[in-house]
Design a protein around this motif. Structure first.
Motif, PDB file in Angstrom:
ATOM      1  N   ARG A 236      23.930   5.677 -15.278  1.00 47.99           N
ATOM      2  CA  ARG A 236      22.826   4.835 -14.803  1.00 47.99           C
ATOM      3  C   ARG A 236      22.346   3.967 -15.965  1.00 47.99           C
ATOM      4  NH1 ARG A 236      18.324   7.224 -13.952  1.00 47.99           N
ATOM      5  NH2 ARG A 236      18.874   9.039 -15.218  1.00 47.99           N
ATOM      6  N   ASP A 282      25.419   2.656 -11.661  1.00 49.98           N
ATOM      7  CA  ASP A 282      24.213   2.161 -10.990  1.00 49.98           C
ATOM      8  C   ASP A 282      23.345   1.414 -12.002  1.00 49.98           C
ATOM      9  OD1 ASP A 282      22.135   2.811  -8.506  1.00 49.98           O
ATOM     10  OD2 ASP A 282      21.146   2.710 -10.456  1.00 49.98           O
ATOM     11  N   THR A 306      26.908  -0.388  -8.432  1.00 51.71           N
ATOM     12  CA  THR A 306      25.741  -0.796  -7.650  1.00 51.71           C
ATOM     13  C   THR A 306      24.766  -1.547  -8.550  1.00 51.71           C
ATOM     14  OG1 THR A 306      25.992   1.237  -6.407  1.00 51.71           O
ATOM     15  CG2 THR A 306      23.895   0.067  -6.140  1.00 51.71           C
ATOM     16  N   ARG A 308      20.972  -3.052  -8.482  1.00 50.10           N
ATOM     17  CA  ARG A 308      19.721  -3.064  -7.721  1.00 50.10           C
ATOM     18  C   ARG A 308      18.674  -3.901  -8.451  1.00 50.10           C
ATOM     19  NH1 ARG A 308      17.258   1.689  -7.507  1.00 50.10           N
ATOM     20  NH2 ARG A 308      18.346   2.570  -9.326  1.00 50.10           N
TER      21      ARG A 308
END
Lengths: 536, 192
Positions: A236, A282, A306, A308
């Protein structure tokens, strides 16, 4: 030396300490205090820094480019929408390149505290293909101005310094140099042809600018302003740009994620590659303004990662960020106007009315609107086109006077367009400073076809909205209007006071009934600047 | 040691001077400081607020998260209530009881005072009466309010006084003394 400085003041002091020779600006929230600080500093300890207000952002940008041409360091400051006004000069200054260092400060206003839109000036840097700096705190703002000037001179291009309201208008302790650096000596550009943008030369310059792009990226990777910190859980990552980093740290949401701090653009590709190689799956992009980095990253990292941010509703799509955006996950932007839904005892029962800003008691704009409204009511469907300034508040209760407010100067030309379309009566209401900023050329258009409009210049002898800076047209407005081609008998002057109401109404009525271009100057000093003088 | 303070009021009441004095005092103490304020359109008789954070540790955000403010310091009671969502559960509201009436739909003042009094920790003080007591003009109401906050600031009265003197240095000695009297009046009220 340690000082408590606004972000704006840190930028100003940074520029002085970097050997600044001139600051060029038109007032605009939240950028105004940069120039004001330099003006004050010049009053106290003159270094010969040119610091008089410019008529608009375009003249500011061009004059700064001229100073840079002569080898000296120049600073241009404006609010984000000012970038639109100076865009022609700004974008082309990347093609001419610079001689002395040229730093352009754009102060963006997400949440539109005092603006019409949330445009993100980082787009302009990318558009013009130049480096952009985005400090994450006041100390960095101070340091980055010096770095920006050095980078500008090394790369021979202007550098954009982008801040937002929260950085511009927040104070912190800043460590500054004891002595300002020496100002540059006068010097001609090494290749004067670089400044002549004939297509043949411009093509060569543009090729040079494109060739320099990898160098800008390299600077972003090596300057230390961008930092990648591998987390204990590198699957992350949070990419935090400018002051968004502070909110991420405040909310302590990283929880082992890697952090990529971005304060210099173009994006540091090497650091992004490192983040990807560490196995990130992420990425949360925290950035103030529009999703610039979020969009760019989509093209830079493998699609299975991903991403975001504001585009995915993980952060609010509009408005400025706050620590709460991260703590509450998908929190609505509050802007200090949070719903009183929590159970804080009596609070839930009490409805708190808003307290919107209003024109000051005793303000001349009020009397101008009273007279205009009363005359306009005598006609069928009058239209009043407004402009940018305190008098925009004439849209609110009790006046409800204006039907439009778009951008600087639009009142004059929108009234003209409406009159061209057949509207009668068509009024424009514009302040003195806004008129000289961008209304004069529109008035020339009106005069050249004798458009059936009444232009009311509400002249309070200052740039009021931003706190009372000198106004470029003070003492010259009648002559400007006549020089544009408005007949002397249709350039009228009234004093907006309750006792003059009948006379004001008569003048407005006469000029409404005249089917050609007329100007009514309603002139009375701003009540705030008047009070300030009285206190001195 | 940290103090997260929300300063509130109506444009022109002088909340930024409070922030400047506290900031100067914090600088003297060698504390970290961040203070976000609102300029521009919000000044024109509208609601004004400022987030002031002082701490012995480095401070990250310029804005105070909701539910984390130690203190709401307001020159107007309705404006104090506006920021209650920012108040920590054990936070305190110190506000002037004097309403600033420039809106048509201002609630009944008794209800506003009752809402302040319903908060677990609060000081509701009549700043207008207190400035009159020490023969100061209403413009010094902000220093009364600051005085009342000193016991909760973690900074000594003397340090705040020195800071006030520095901040007001360009004004006349009479103005400095008037403001110090106002500061002391607020301090005495809070200590009672």
């Amino acid at each position: 030396m340690k000082h408590i400085l606004l972000g704006d003041e840190a930028i100003a002091q940074g520029a002085i300490d970097a050997g600044l020779s001139g600051v060029y600006a038109y007032p605009g929230t939240p950028s105004t205090e940069i120039t004001e600080y330099i003006q004050l500093s010049e009053n106290k300890c003159p270094r010969g820094i040119f610091c008089q207000w410019a008529t608009n952002e375009k003249t500011a940008m061009e004059a700064a480019l001229g100073m840079s041409y002569m080898g000296k360091r120049a600073l241009v400051c404006m609010k984000h929408v000012g970038m639109n006004v100076c865009a022609d000069a700004f974008v082309n200054s990347a093609i001419t390149g610079v001689n002395g260092g040229l730093v352009v400060v754009a102060a963006d206003d997400p949440s539109m505290h005092s603006s019409q839109n949330e445009q993100d000036s980082r787009f302009y840097a990318k558009f013009a293909l130049i480096p952009c700096l985005e400090p994450s705190n006041q100390q960095e703002a101070y340091n980055m101005v010096q770095y920006g000037f050095d980078l500008s001179e090394k790369m021979h291009v202007p550098v954009l310094l982008r801040v937002t309201t929260r950085m511009a208008h927040s104070r912190a302790v800043v460590n500054t140099a004891d002595e300002p650096a020496r100002q540059n000596e006068l010097s001609m550009p090494a290749d004067p042809k670089h400044f002549i943008l004939l297509p043949a030369f411009a093509k060569r310059n543009y090729a040079d600018l494109l060739k320099a792009q990898p160098l800008f990226t390299l600077a972003s990777e090596q300057s230390g302003h961008n930092q990648y910190t591998r987390g204990t859980d590198p699957t992350r990552a949070i990419v935090a740009c400018g002051i968004a980093l502070n909110y991420v740290e405040e909310a302590a949401v990283a929880d082992g994620a890697s952090i990529l701090k971005i304060t210099q653009y173009p994006l540091p590709l090497a650091l992004i590659r490192q983040m990807v190689n560490d196995g990130v799956r992420d990425i949360l992009v925290a950035e103030e303004g529009q999703p610039v980095v979020e969009e760019l990253l989509r093209g830079l990292v493998p699609s299975e990662i991903t991403i975001r941010g504001r585009l995915t509703d993980d952060l609010p799509r509009m408005g400025e960020l706050s620590p709460d955006c991260f703590q509450n996950g998908k929190s609505e932007m509050s802007n200090g106007k949070c719903e009183m839904s929590n159970d804080k005892s009596q609070m839930a029962k009490l409805v708190l009315p808003g307290r919107p800003p209003s024109m000051c008691q005793g303000c001349g704009h009020r009397d101008m609107y009273t007279a205009l409204n009363e005359v306009a009511r005598e006609y069928d469907a009058p239209r009043i086109f407004g402009d940018i300034g305190c008098y925009t508040l004439g849209a609110l209760s009790p006046f409800h006077a204006i039907h439009s407010c778009v951008e600087m100067g639009a009142s004059v030309t929108m009234a003209k367009g409406a009159a061209d379309a057949g509207q009668y009566p068509a009024y424009a209401v514009i302040g003195d400073s806004t008129f000289t900023h961008s209304g004069m050329t529109g008035l020339l258009d009106c005069a050249n076809c004798n458009a059936d409009v009444v232009i009311l210049i509400s002249d309070n002898l200052t740039t009021g909205m931003t706190g009372g800076q000198d106004s470029a047209g003070t003492g010259k407005l009648e002559r400007i209007c006549m020089a544009m081609g408005i007949p002397e008998e249709h350039v009228r002057v009234v004093v907006p006071l309750a006792k003059n109401m009948d006379e004001m109404k008569a003048v407005i009525r006469e000029e409404t009934n005249y089917h050609g271009t007329s100007v009514i100057i309603a002139r009375r000093e701003c009540i705030q600047t008047l009070k300030r003088k009285a206190r001195k | 040691m940290k103090n997260d303070i929300i300063l509130a009021g109506v444009g022109g009441q002088g909340i930024l001077s409070i922030a400047t004095v506290i900031g100067q005092a914090a600088l003297t103490e060698g504390w970290y400081l961040k203070q976000a304020e609102v300029h521009g359109m919000s000044q024109r008789g509208g609601e004004v607020q400022s987030h002031l954070r002082i701490s012995t540790e480095p401070i990250h955000s310029d804005l105070i998260p909701q539910g984390k403010a130690d203190l709401i310091l307001s020159l107007e009671p309705l404006e104090a209530l506006r920021y209650v969502p920012w108040l920590a559960p054990d936070g305190c509201v110190i506000t002037s009881s004097v309403p600033f009436l420039n809106i048509p739909d201002y609630p009944e003042i008794g209800e506003v005072h009752a809402a302040v009094k319903a908060l677990p920790r609060h000081i509701l003080l009549d700043t207008d009466a207190l400035v009159k007591e020490v023969n100061a003009p209403v413009q010094a109401a902000n220093m009364v309010l600051l005085g009342a906050a000193i016991p909760m600031l973690g900074i000594e009265l003397e340090i705040v006084k020195e800071a006030l003197q520095k901040v007001f240095a360009r004004k006349s000695e009479a103005i400095v003394q008037t403001n110090i009297r106002a500061l002391e009046a607020g301090y005495a009220y809070a200590c009672k």
